[in-house]
Design an enzyme around this catalytic site. Sequence first.
Site, PDB file in Angstrom:
ATOM      1  N   HIS A 160      -8.979   8.350 -19.629  1.00 43.51           N
ATOM      2  CA  HIS A 160      -8.622   8.541 -18.233  1.00 43.51           C
ATOM      3  C   HIS A 160      -8.532  10.021 -17.908  1.00 43.51           C
ATOM      4  O   HIS A 160      -8.016  10.815 -18.692  1.00 43.51           O
ATOM      5  CB  HIS A 160      -7.300   7.847 -17.909  1.00 43.51           C
ATOM      6  N   LYS A 555       1.906   1.063  -7.796  1.00 42.51           N
ATOM      7  CA  LYS A 555       1.268   1.367  -6.514  1.00 42.51           C
ATOM      8  C   LYS A 555       1.413   0.196  -5.539  1.00 42.51           C
ATOM      9  O   LYS A 555       1.380   0.365  -4.325  1.00 42.51           O
ATOM     10  CB  LYS A 555      -0.221   1.672  -6.752  1.00 42.51           C
TER      11      LYS A 555
END
Length: 889
Positions: A160, A555
């Site tokens: 990532h 999120k």
Amino acid sequence: MRELTHTEAIDLVGRFEAAEELPEQMRSDVRLLGSLLGRVLRESGSPGLYEDVERLRTATIHAYTDETPEAFARAAAIADGFTVERADEVARAFTAYFHLVNLAEEHQRVRALRERDGRPGRSATDSIAGAYAQLSSEVGEEAALTRLQSLRFHPVFTAHPTEARRRAVSSSIRRLAEFIDERDAAIRDGADSARIEPKMIEEIDTLWRTAPLRAEKPSPTDEVRAVMAIFDETLYTAVPDVYRRIDEAIQGADAGSRPPIVRPFVRVGSWVGGDRDGNPFVTAKVTRKAAGIASEHVLLGLERTAQRIGRGLTLDATTTPPSDALLALWRRLRAADEDAATEIAKRSPNEPHRRILLVVARKIAATRTRDADLAYRDPEHLLADLRTVQESLVAAGAPRQAYGQLQHMIWQVETYGFHLAELEVRQHSAVHRAVLAELEGGGSRSEQTEEVLEVFRAIAFVQERFGPRAAGRYIVSFTQSAADLANVHKLARHAMGDGATLPVLDVIPLFETFADLQAAPAILAEVVHHPEFEARLDATDRRLEVMLGYSDSSKDVGPVAANLALYEAQAKIAAWADESRIELTLFHGRGGALGRGGGPANSAILAQPPHSVDGRFKLTEQGEVIFARYGDPAIAMRHIDQVAAAVLMASAPSNEDRNRDAAERYADVAAAMDEASRARFFELVKAPGFAPWFATVTPMEELGNLALGSRPARRGLSVESLEDLRAIPWVFAWTQARINLAGWFGLGTALEAVGDEHRLRQAYADWPLFRTLVDNVAMSLAKADARIARRYLDLGDRDDLAELVMGEMLLTRSWVIRVTAGKELLDNKPVLQRAVKMRSPYVDALSLLQLRALRSLRSGDEATPSDPEQERLLLLSVSGVAAGLQNTG
């Protein structure tokens, strides 16, 4: 806005540095590295650069300690007053400083670890030896030994894009670390340490002249090779060293002369080259290549290890007679490679154990070069040969040679096999559904369908060439039904064709959103009755892996509700597994930032629900976290020891009882926090126009231009839809804006809803989950800055949203300080507090430079061409802020 005089500036900086209360050796390192950087800026920077850097440094320190609007405005004016060329150089200078400070801090940690290891009798429960002793006192030595020998720690490295520094920069910093070691040794020995300084300044000059930004995004293969550097430089030797230290702590003086108690408990996984969810650059071809690169590295390591041990195993047959099994092994090896065996026998007369190891090294080399006549079929055959040598040595009265370096090599083969890292494939459930619909529709196959099917052929190829452990875990992102998991087996049959041998697959659900976490137990209860799952459970003694995503749930509902939902999901999944007689391993998809599950892993493990760990812990390690935890051998060993100790202690009755009791006692607090925090989070993110406002007040869009990783920042849609924005840029953008919203938003409202300060303080003392949450928020808020956050929020035109954010920040800060009974954030964690305070003014300088670049880039209209110099300044500042804050993604 009067600028400080030269004398005032020197006095201010001196007082600030003195207040940091650094350990003396670290203070010396920071001062030396800073002064050498200053020399480089004078010599290699443009005229006046050093003076401008000092002006901004002094101003941001003044603003940090003074806290008046005037002091902050003066620092901002200095940053805004630079030409873009000078701002570029200043940003690079501060970024270089952070690299050097990080190095000094890391080196101090290594010093502290060495001093700790030199102290006798240490058995704290944050080491495996200490945890084993504590567990023995609770459950008895026999039960504790059983748990120790079934321990499993499984870090999975991912690519990532949060490691903002280039490998060239990392390599330069590693060389500097060696020079600091050399300088320390010279000081200890009373030698002239000043002779090391020219080497250091040369390396710092190299660091300064090295382009800090990548010219292009790295390819997936580049990312594979970056992770291989960690293996070569650290993990290959550090992991067996961990096993050895634990064995020494438990067996004492007998360690190394008796069979080890410790069994190899580390397994390394990798998504690098296998994770194709949203990354079109990871293809089946890349997956094959990634497996090949990893195998090349581990086989080369084992070949050199066998050579080294063999050369040193000069035991004469008269003092150390070979066993019959060893002589039989020699006959087999000589028959397979007669010329080499004859030559080795000449060089090793009457040294039977030595010559076996030297021929073994040749067989490992043949395995690496694919010489079928000589190659080992699999790691088990190599282990059999090594154990024959070991048993012969024991029988001949040479146990220290049997259980010394030879045991290290056996541990390495048991840990890494011929594959090094267990390569895992990940793909989105929606892709599988689309491909199956196309296949079952009978039309022509699209490029996507062919690629998805080719992945299964690649898995079969990797298993055939490097062994079944080399690949086989297949993770389904956004698992929302049992059918999503069964689809993997359907696709495998389509890919391999009728009658073909299918690859061995462990299909792992990844539950990410709040709704998916709640649905997880029902999905699992259904899928284990599918034929392929039943067959795999039977073949693996009913072992099952389940992955939990920290990013999207945060999120989705905010960090507070997500943490509580993750705990509840784990508790329910663990209870279901226990009832179903399944050996469960929960796989934690944690990132480096607080909004993605970051923070100390060992405290998080100890806060898990009862029976959700049971001696097995798997997690993702990504971005800058990989290099922070595994880049230095001493730190890597300490990290593995700490985490494994927590895994062992997590299932201790005392720990499980504490978590169970606290969850019941504070259930009403959890319910109130969940409801209030989620409502507050929705008030923000569900406000009309929130998504474009978020993109305006953070550098979210610009982060996509930074060549951090191979993966795109979004899943293809515009910023109008937060659902398709990846969690990484969501967190990274808030961090860059010095708001860190993804790590704390909603906790202040949640604590206010509970309202009982005394009870919350009691919860902080008694409830590990709550304590971990509050501590992580404290760190996140300490790295935020309200004054700079306000300037980012001013980039947007939504005062209502800006006030909502700032109000929640102040409320959360106030409540966290009250709950932790401090006067300011991190009062109860002085080392961490010192590290944050030491960096903050310097991060502020980079934030001010980033703000001026953002304002310039946002000032034009769509018809105005972008300014490449301002874009470069922005990206330089992003890299610098990431280096300064450290846990960014």
